[in-house]
Design a protein around this motif. Structure first.
Motif, mmCIF file in Angstrom:
data_model
loop_
_atom_site.group_PDB
_atom_site.id
_atom_site.type_symbol
_atom_site.label_atom_id
_atom_site.label_comp_id
_atom_site.label_asym_id
_atom_site.label_seq_id
_atom_site.Cartn_x
_atom_site.Cartn_y
_atom_site.Cartn_z
ATOM 1 N N GLU A 106 83.567 66.741 61.724
ATOM 2 C CA GLU A 106 84.545 67.666 60.904
ATOM 3 C C GLU A 106 85.950 67.318 61.265
ATOM 4 O O GLU A 106 86.251 66.707 62.286
ATOM 5 C CB GLU A 106 84.146 69.178 61.523
ATOM 6 N N THR A 107 87.059 68.100 60.330
ATOM 7 C CA THR A 107 88.281 68.126 60.786
ATOM 8 C C THR A 107 88.701 69.548 61.366
ATOM 9 O O THR A 107 88.213 70.575 60.856
ATOM 10 C CB THR A 107 89.122 67.721 59.531
ATOM 11 N N ARG A 108 89.330 69.627 62.387
ATOM 12 C CA ARG A 108 89.692 70.900 62.922
ATOM 13 C C ARG A 108 90.835 70.733 63.493
ATOM 14 O O ARG A 108 91.409 69.870 64.721
ATOM 15 C CB ARG A 108 88.653 71.205 64.113
ATOM 16 N N GLY A 109 91.748 71.801 63.310
ATOM 17 C CA GLY A 109 93.248 72.076 63.922
ATOM 18 C C GLY A 109 93.990 70.910 63.557
ATOM 19 O O GLY A 109 94.202 70.440 62.438
ATOM 20 N N SER A 110 94.667 70.169 64.457
ATOM 21 C CA SER A 110 95.393 69.022 64.215
ATOM 22 C C SER A 110 94.870 67.572 64.295
ATOM 23 O O SER A 110 95.498 66.755 64.129
ATOM 24 C CB SER A 110 96.784 69.081 65.217
ATOM 25 N N TYR A 111 93.499 67.813 64.470
ATOM 26 C CA TYR A 111 92.892 66.550 64.392
ATOM 27 C C TYR A 111 92.141 66.281 62.862
ATOM 28 O O TYR A 111 91.195 67.311 62.553
ATOM 29 C CB TYR A 111 91.878 66.342 65.451
ATOM 30 N N VAL A 112 92.166 65.186 62.396
ATOM 31 C CA VAL A 112 91.615 65.005 61.203
ATOM 32 C C VAL A 112 90.599 63.733 61.146
ATOM 33 O O VAL A 112 90.859 62.964 61.759
ATOM 34 C CB VAL A 112 92.663 64.347 60.119
ATOM 35 N N ARG A 113 89.452 64.106 60.980
ATOM 36 C CA ARG A 113 88.422 62.902 60.738
ATOM 37 C C ARG A 113 88.221 62.729 59.240
ATOM 38 O O ARG A 113 87.847 63.557 58.425
ATOM 39 C CB ARG A 113 86.924 63.394 61.134
ATOM 40 N N PRO A 114 89.027 61.580 58.662
ATOM 41 C CA PRO A 114 88.780 61.180 57.293
ATOM 42 C C PRO A 114 87.707 61.339 56.630
ATOM 43 O O PRO A 114 87.373 61.671 55.357
ATOM 44 C CB PRO A 114 89.695 59.983 57.008
ATOM 45 N N GLU A 115 86.511 61.062 57.271
ATOM 46 C CA GLU A 115 85.098 60.788 56.971
ATOM 47 C C GLU A 115 84.753 62.567 56.931
ATOM 48 O O GLU A 115 83.660 62.543 55.815
ATOM 49 C CB GLU A 115 84.016 59.982 57.609
ATOM 50 N N PHE A 116 85.234 63.342 57.365
ATOM 51 C CA PHE A 116 84.661 64.642 57.500
ATOM 52 C C PHE A 116 85.916 65.667 57.215
ATOM 53 O O PHE A 116 86.391 66.141 58.155
ATOM 54 C CB PHE A 116 84.033 64.878 58.603
ATOM 55 N N PRO A 117 86.416 65.733 56.175
ATOM 56 C CA PRO A 117 87.866 66.513 55.906
ATOM 57 C C PRO A 117 87.684 67.924 56.064
ATOM 58 O O PRO A 117 88.702 68.607 55.915
ATOM 59 C CB PRO A 117 88.018 66.031 54.326
ATOM 60 N N GLU A 118 86.615 68.462 55.990
ATOM 61 C CA GLU A 118 86.499 70.013 56.141
ATOM 62 C C GLU A 118 86.245 70.580 57.434
ATOM 63 O O GLU A 118 85.607 69.934 58.054
ATOM 64 C CB GLU A 118 85.388 70.523 55.093
ATOM 65 N N GLN A 119 86.961 71.567 57.845
ATOM 66 C CA GLN A 119 86.245 72.326 58.907
ATOM 67 C C GLN A 119 85.030 72.893 58.818
ATOM 68 O O GLN A 119 84.649 73.622 57.806
ATOM 69 C CB GLN A 119 87.509 73.431 59.432
ATOM 70 N N ASP A 120 84.045 72.650 59.965
ATOM 71 C CA ASP A 120 82.678 73.143 59.675
ATOM 72 C C ASP A 120 82.366 74.364 60.789
ATOM 73 O O ASP A 120 81.781 73.740 61.902
ATOM 74 C CB ASP A 120 81.923 72.004 59.612
ATOM 75 N N ASP A 121 82.678 75.450 60.672
ATOM 76 C CA ASP A 121 82.581 76.585 61.609
ATOM 77 C C ASP A 121 81.122 76.575 61.919
ATOM 78 O O ASP A 121 80.692 77.148 62.947
ATOM 79 C CB ASP A 121 83.285 77.828 61.178
ATOM 80 N N GLU A 122 80.219 76.497 60.807
ATOM 81 C CA GLU A 122 78.737 76.917 61.095
ATOM 82 C C GLU A 122 78.378 75.912 62.122
ATOM 83 O O GLU A 122 77.421 76.476 63.110
ATOM 84 C CB GLU A 122 78.078 76.358 59.704
ATOM 85 N N ASN A 123 78.348 74.744 62.162
ATOM 86 C CA ASN A 123 78.186 73.748 63.093
ATOM 87 C C ASN A 123 78.893 73.498 64.450
ATOM 88 O O ASN A 123 78.284 73.045 65.472
ATOM 89 C CB ASN A 123 77.869 72.131 62.530
ATOM 90 N N TRP A 124 80.349 73.502 64.175
ATOM 91 C CA TRP A 124 81.275 73.088 65.299
ATOM 92 C C TRP A 124 82.134 74.248 65.866
ATOM 93 O O TRP A 124 82.947 73.907 66.601
ATOM 94 C CB TRP A 124 81.922 71.945 64.828
ATOM 95 N N ALA A 125 81.896 75.446 65.574
ATOM 96 C CA ALA A 125 82.658 76.592 66.236
ATOM 97 C C ALA A 125 82.173 76.757 67.721
ATOM 98 O O ALA A 125 81.622 77.826 67.780
ATOM 99 C CB ALA A 125 82.642 77.783 65.353
#
Length: 145
Positions: A106-125
């Motif tokens: 996922e992408t979260r905060g100031s860290y960008v994962r270009p392959e995973f551009p969306e924040q995914d709270d369901e799996n990664w909060a």
């Protein structure tokens, strides 16, 4: 346990005793660790760059850490020995951090994962907690308080 402490003392004393012909000084090892982390662990965390950084860190662990040599075998005020010990810790933290980032798809905060551009709270909060099991780093998700 006492056996673990004895093993660790022997490992650290081994740095002082190392006389490898092709030895490498701690400052050079540190520079290599920093360079690997810089390439693969910035705010833009592309999977390929992180995997490349992990490979370089494995190479450093296998090829350079065992060859660290210091110019002074003293236990007193030995800055080079301290740096060699810190390199071991720095490498552990670098490997752990990159491995955790690779898991977090996922992408979260100031860290960008270009392959995973969306924040995914369901799996990664959550927090990722790392521990060692059978010589391997194992991560588990822990709910945020």
């Amino acid at each position: 346990s006492l056996a673990c402490a004895d093993e660790e003392f022997a490992r650290l004393e081994g740095i002082l005793a190392n006389k490898a012909e092709d030895g490498i000084r701690p400052f050079a090892v540190r520079d290599h660790i920093r360079a690997a982390v810089y390439k693969g662990f910035g705010p833009y965390r592309a999977t390929a760059a992180m995997e490349e950084a992990m490979e370089e860190l494995k190479r450093i662990r296998n090829e350079e850490l065992p060859k660290q040599v210091v110019s002074d075998a003293s236990h007193v005020w030995n800055r080079e020995w301290k740096e060699a010990i810190e390199n071991i810790n720095m490498l552990e933290l670098a490997e752990m951090s990159i491995a955790a980032s690779l898991l977090r798809e996922e992408t979260r905060g100031s860290y960008v994962r270009p392959e995973f551009p969306e924040q995914d709270d369901e799996n990664w909060a959550c927090m990722l907690v790392c521990h060692e099991k059978d010589g391997e780093k194992v991560f588990e998700k822990v709910q945020l308080p």
